[in-house]
Design an enzyme around this catalytic site. Structure first.
Site, PDB file in Angstrom:
ATOM      1  N   LYS A   1       0.844  -1.200   0.000  1.00 44.00           N
ATOM      2  CA  LYS A   1       0.000   0.000   0.000  1.00 44.00           C
ATOM      3  C   LYS A   1       0.879   1.250   0.000  1.00 44.00           C
ATOM      4  CE  LYS A   1      -0.095  -0.196   4.990  1.00 44.00           C
ATOM      5  NZ  LYS A   1      -0.687  -0.885   6.139  1.00 44.00           N
TER       6      LYS A   1
ATOM      7  N   TYR B   1      12.580  32.401   4.845  1.00 38.25           N
ATOM      8  CA  TYR B   1      11.336  33.047   5.293  1.00 38.25           C
ATOM      9  C   TYR B   1      11.311  33.203   6.801  1.00 38.25           C
ATOM     10  CZ  TYR B   1       9.309  32.161   0.658  1.00 38.25           C
ATOM     11  OH  TYR B   1       9.037  32.135  -0.677  1.00 38.25           O
TER      12      TYR B   1
END
Ligand SMILES: *Cc1c(COP(=O)(O)O)cnc(C)c1O
Length: 375
Positions: A38, A267
């Protein structure tokens, strides 16, 4: 034109196959190993990973949703494919058409399957999910008899297996593993006398820590990809030897620049240099699966040395301090996950900084970058 990303996830087929063989040797010849593929093979490319396992004898696979199972079948995987999360009514025909093995936990699913099976003149085997302590998917042990009676009344459908899942098997001292298994074993004994059904509950943690719980089949996920479910410091008594991480993630320096002491970086200027600093600018950000949580705490390898992340991780960029690492220039290889020289960064190392687990790191990096398989 060569149109490739700077960033590359490389996966070792040999490591995947080694891990499968290792797990197989731990459980012995009489226990089947379901390869959990998965999440696009925990980031390792579901189809390629499944083929690597199939080539060393694996013939049973597990995915979460029906759409993944269909992709796997269409790519030529001929083994048994388990769909863990059930399916919607309109998909019942597909379960049959693609010869999938559904996990069931409610009336709606078995009714729609029965309908489709009768229409197609076929019989389909289902595996019942029981919840023995995870408090997630499944019927409660007390509701099981009623559910089984319901399946018995329906045509075209039979009980091929019963399964459950452990919440804490990565810890060899976990009480919930013992109590959950005791409850599961009782249920299995009762069922086995009536049906030709198989039982399975063990995930990687139980494969490694609880050999008494292997039953007829184990469902291995993270261990196939080379990691212990408990992380880099498994509790005492846990086995870690024998597994080889299959994934590496690397990139290239795009620019090197020097900034004076007192310079804010990225930032929010969450990092200010305390010396003249050489920064390597790297084309990797949270969009590439390198989580923003690693701002000011991640590390990468350049020229075989560790370089710390400075400032916030941006969408497609981050900066690392290479002041102490001799000559670094644009184009130099950068290892985010894997080995370079004597240094190594594992998914557990990254996960620890994110307060997460290797599973998430592998999914994030693997499923957000170009991948290539190394033979
Ligand atoms: C993902 C999954 C597994 C595998 O778990 P690991 O800890 O990765 O070994 C086993 N069983 C079920 C039902 C799963 O969803």
């Amino acid at each position: 034109m060569i149109a490739r990303s700077y960033n590359c996830v490389t996966i070792s087929r040999a490591a995947l196959q080694h891990n499968y063989n290792y797990i197989k040797s731990r459980v012995g010849p009489d226990v089947r190993v379901m390869a959990m593929v998965k999440a696009d093979g925990y980031g390792h490319d579901m189809v390629k990973a499944a083929k690597a396992f199939a080539d060393v004898g694996c013939d049973v696979f597990g995915v979460a949703e029906l759409c993944e199972a269909v992709t796997l079948r269409n790519s030529g995987i001929s083994g048994q494919i388990f769909v863990m999360l059930g399916f919607e009514d309109v998909q019942a025909d597909s379960v049959l058409a693609y010869d999938l093995t559904p996990v069931v936990f409610d009336s709606r699913a078995v009714e729609s399957l029965s309908c489709s099976a009768l229409k197609a003149g076929r019989e389909i085997g289902v595996h019942i999910k029981v919840d023995t302590g995870m408090s997630r998917l499944g019927v409660k042990p007390g509701e099981l008899v009623e559910f089984i009676e319901e399946i018995e009344r329906l045509g075209g459908i039979s009980i091929a297996g019963i399964m459950s899942h452990f919440p804490e098997s990565d810890n060899p001292g976990s009480k919930s593993t013992e109590t959950g298994f005791a409850s599961f074993a009782d249920t299995c004994r009762a069922l086995k006398n009536r049906y030709k059904s198989i039982c399975h509950i063990a995930n990687s943690g139980a494969v490694l820590n609880f050999p008494n719980t292997h039953c007829d089949m184990v469902r291995a996920g993270i261990a196939l990809y080379g990691y212990h479910p408990a992380g880099s410091q498994p509790s005492e008594g846990a086995a870690v030897e024998g597994l080889i991480p299959a994934m590496t993630f690397s990139s290239k320096v795009v620019q090197v620049q020097s900034v004076p002491e007192g310079t804010g970086i990225s930032y929010g200027h969450t990092f200010t240099t305390d010396r003249e600093t050489r920064l390597a600018v790297l084309p990797v950000g949270y969009e590439d699966g390198y989580s923003r949580i690693l701002s000011n705490c991640g590390e990468v390898l350049i020229r075989g040395r560790r370089a710390p992340v400075r400032g916030r991780i941006c969408m497609n960029l981050c900066m690392v301090d290479v002041t102490d690492i001799g000559e670094v220039s644009a184009g130099d290889k950068v290892v985010f996950l894997g080995r370079q020289g004597k240094e190594v960064i594992t998914a557990d190392d990254i996960a620890e900084k994110m307060e997460s687990i290797s599973y998430e790191v592998l999914c994030l990096l693997g499923n957000n970058n170009e991948r290539s398989y190394r033979e």
